[in-house]
Design an enzyme around this catalytic site. Sequence first.
Site, short mmCIF file in Angstrom:
data_model
loop_
_atom_site.label_atom_id
_atom_site.label_comp_id
_atom_site.label_asym_id
_atom_site.label_seq_id
_atom_site.Cartn_x
_atom_site.Cartn_y
_atom_site.Cartn_z
N GLN A 125 0.85 -1.19 0.00
CA GLN A 125 0.00 0.00 0.00
C GLN A 125 0.88 1.23 0.00
O GLN A 125 1.69 1.41 0.91
CB GLN A 125 -0.84 0.04 1.27
CG GLN A 125 -2.15 -0.68 1.16
CD GLN A 125 -2.84 -0.73 2.51
OE1 GLN A 125 -2.37 -0.18 3.49
NE2 GLN A 125 -3.97 -1.40 2.53
N SER A 128 0.68 6.30 2.94
CA SER A 128 1.28 7.28 3.86
C SER A 128 2.45 8.01 3.22
O SER A 128 3.17 7.45 2.38
CB SER A 128 1.79 6.57 5.11
OG SER A 128 0.77 5.84 5.72
N GLU A 243 -12.83 -10.21 4.39
CA GLU A 243 -12.41 -11.10 5.48
C GLU A 243 -12.42 -10.38 6.82
O GLU A 243 -11.55 -10.55 7.65
CB GLU A 243 -10.99 -11.65 5.20
CG GLU A 243 -10.89 -12.62 4.05
CD GLU A 243 -10.53 -11.93 2.75
OE1 GLU A 243 -10.61 -10.69 2.70
OE2 GLU A 243 -10.21 -12.64 1.78
N GLU A 374 -4.94 7.11 19.28
CA GLU A 374 -5.59 8.40 19.53
C GLU A 374 -6.73 8.62 18.53
O GLU A 374 -7.78 9.16 18.87
CB GLU A 374 -4.58 9.55 19.41
CG GLU A 374 -3.53 9.59 20.51
CD GLU A 374 -2.43 8.55 20.34
OE1 GLU A 374 -2.38 7.88 19.27
OE2 GLU A 374 -1.63 8.38 21.27
C1 FAD Z 1 2.94 -1.68 11.40
C2 FAD Z 1 2.63 -0.57 10.44
C3 FAD Z 1 2.35 -0.88 9.12
C4 FAD Z 1 2.06 0.16 8.22
N1 FAD Z 1 1.88 -0.18 6.91
C5 FAD Z 1 1.64 0.82 6.03
C6 FAD Z 1 1.51 0.51 4.64
O1 FAD Z 1 1.65 -0.64 4.23
N2 FAD Z 1 1.26 1.53 3.79
C7 FAD Z 1 1.11 2.81 4.20
O2 FAD Z 1 0.84 3.67 3.37
N3 FAD Z 1 1.27 3.15 5.51
C8 FAD Z 1 1.53 2.18 6.43
N4 FAD Z 1 1.72 2.48 7.74
C9 FAD Z 1 1.65 3.88 8.16
C10 FAD Z 1 0.46 4.21 9.00
O3 FAD Z 1 -0.72 4.22 8.24
C11 FAD Z 1 0.73 5.56 9.67
O4 FAD Z 1 1.87 5.39 10.50
C12 FAD Z 1 -0.43 6.01 10.50
O5 FAD Z 1 -1.50 6.38 9.68
C13 FAD Z 1 -0.06 7.20 11.40
O6 FAD Z 1 0.50 8.20 10.63
P1 FAD Z 1 1.90 8.88 11.01
O7 FAD Z 1 2.90 7.81 11.27
O8 FAD Z 1 2.20 9.89 9.97
O9 FAD Z 1 1.64 9.60 12.39
P2 FAD Z 1 0.85 10.96 12.60
O10 FAD Z 1 -0.42 10.94 11.87
O11 FAD Z 1 1.80 12.08 12.33
O12 FAD Z 1 0.55 10.89 14.15
C14 FAD Z 1 1.55 11.15 15.13
C15 FAD Z 1 0.85 11.08 16.50
O13 FAD Z 1 -0.15 12.11 16.57
C16 FAD Z 1 -1.42 11.52 16.86
N5 FAD Z 1 -2.47 12.22 16.14
C17 FAD Z 1 -2.50 12.50 14.80
N6 FAD Z 1 -3.66 13.09 14.46
C18 FAD Z 1 -4.40 13.15 15.61
C19 FAD Z 1 -5.72 13.62 15.91
N7 FAD Z 1 -6.50 14.13 14.96
N8 FAD Z 1 -6.16 13.50 17.18
C20 FAD Z 1 -5.38 12.98 18.17
N9 FAD Z 1 -4.11 12.50 17.94
C21 FAD Z 1 -3.64 12.60 16.67
C22 FAD Z 1 -1.32 10.08 16.39
O14 FAD Z 1 -2.23 9.27 17.05
C23 FAD Z 1 0.13 9.74 16.72
O15 FAD Z 1 0.24 9.40 18.09
C24 FAD Z 1 2.02 1.51 8.66
C25 FAD Z 1 2.30 1.81 9.99
C26 FAD Z 1 2.62 0.78 10.88
C27 FAD Z 1 2.97 1.16 12.29
#
Ligand code: FAD
Length: 390
Positions: A125, A128, A243, A374
């Site tokens: 995917q 992100s 699923e 969160e």
């Molecule tokens: C195991 C794993 C597999 C993944 N696989 C994929 C993949 O295959 N493809 C892909 O595209 N992405 C993937 N991801 C990425 C994942 O979708 C993102 O890490 C996730 O959406 C969080 O985004 P971020 O890391 O940019 O954190 P951010 O969105 O920047 O968040 C940082 C912190 O701020 C908090 N926060 C953010 N917005 C809010 C809000 N509105 N209210 C309260 N708190 C908030 C979050 O909860 C977090 O604690 C994966 C991540 C993990 C950990």
Amino acid sequence: MRADAEVEAFRAEVRAFIAEHGPALRAEGLRVPRDADEERRIRAWLGSLYEAGYLGGGWPEEWGGRPDHLPVHDLVVMEELIRARAYRPLDQVMLAAHEIIEFGSDDQKRELLPKIRSGEHVWCQLFSEPDAGSDLASLRTRAEPVDGGFVVTGQKIWSTDAQWADMGVLLARTDPTVDRHAGITAFVVPMGLPGIEVRPIREMTGDAEFCEVFLDEVRLGSEHVLGEVDDGWRVVTSGLASERAFVGANALQLEMMFADLVALARAARLPDGSAAIDHEDVQAQLAVALARVEEANLITRDTVERILVDDEHPSDGPVAKLSYTETNVALCEAALELLAGAATIGEEGREVAERWRHDFLWSRALTISGGASEIMRGLIGRQLLGLPRA
Ligand SMILES: Cc1cc2nc3c(=O)[nH]c(=O)nc-3n(C[C@H](O)[C@H](O)[C@H](O)COP(=O)(O)OP(=O)(O)OC[C@H]3O[C@@H](n4cnc5c(N)ncnc54)[C@H](O)[C@@H]3O)c2cc1C
């Protein structure tokens, strides 16, 4: 949950199949292949699960689904894979299949679905970005329309398995002038195209599960568009994979983790040579852990009961996800505390101890993937408790 004779017969059949055919992979904690040989065996294993009808049973029959398939069959398959500690299919492959089935053109279905079923294609995917995670709609990768297709430039991150993937579902901005959710398009992208560079990211577990993916003027044809142009948001938010009952298997996962915690407490020896499990404070810790597991499992089972009869509440997914992943963290922390207080670990507990070290390092990731805790709390607040948006 249905526990009738047919389901139990199916369970026995799946269990026997896994025992006979499940490959001896790098057993515990395996989430990513270590080398190309392991990768080949994983693909063959997933292909054999599809061929036997244990994966993709809920797909339309013309694409290989089973006429007698019920969501409870998905749950049974996942439970048996977990029980056997066998390699499990990755969410992103199942989601890609779901999106292709729902939004793909006939040509895309004909070309792509059989290759998922045979294990020939692994998917990733590409959603992100460095500045677009929870707030995915702020993504900046651009797909500029050109004659006959698009030219894509941008950077993706955290793409699970991208280093092994043949194909990816990509989200890119096709119209920056409209509402940010409206101008996004989904594409099916062959990962070998010129201009795509994949760089694995080494994690603290030692594995390299995720990747950065750089797209530099990647040329895509209009046949790569998944769904309609500018309608990509609907593709990625199109409900749950068929699923979805798989979530129920988390209950078994937590039960197995609790059994591992007890095994660790038996194997851990304190500096005076006594077994940790003989101490009251450790017993109290185990009791708290058991209560949390029971609580999470009640929530999961409640959710699954509704999934199996197609009667879900919008907050069911967030509640089940939050309770599973946070309980998982709590169990890992309890295990680490036991390990920290132990002077030695008996021979019988070595494997379990190794597993806990890995699971502890991995546990935080689960509270982020698929929607951070969160974000889940925000959804629960609004959807279940009726609280106003903060
Ligand atoms: C195991 C794993 C597999 C993944 N696989 C994929 C993949 O295959 N493809 C892909 O595209 N992405 C993937 N991801 C990425 C994942 O979708 C993102 O890490 C996730 O959406 C969080 O985004 P971020 O890391 O940019 O954190 P951010 O969105 O920047 O968040 C940082 C912190 O701020 C908090 N926060 C953010 N917005 C809010 C809000 N509105 N209210 C309260 N708190 C908030 C979050 O909860 C977090 O604690 C994966 C991540 C993990 C950990």
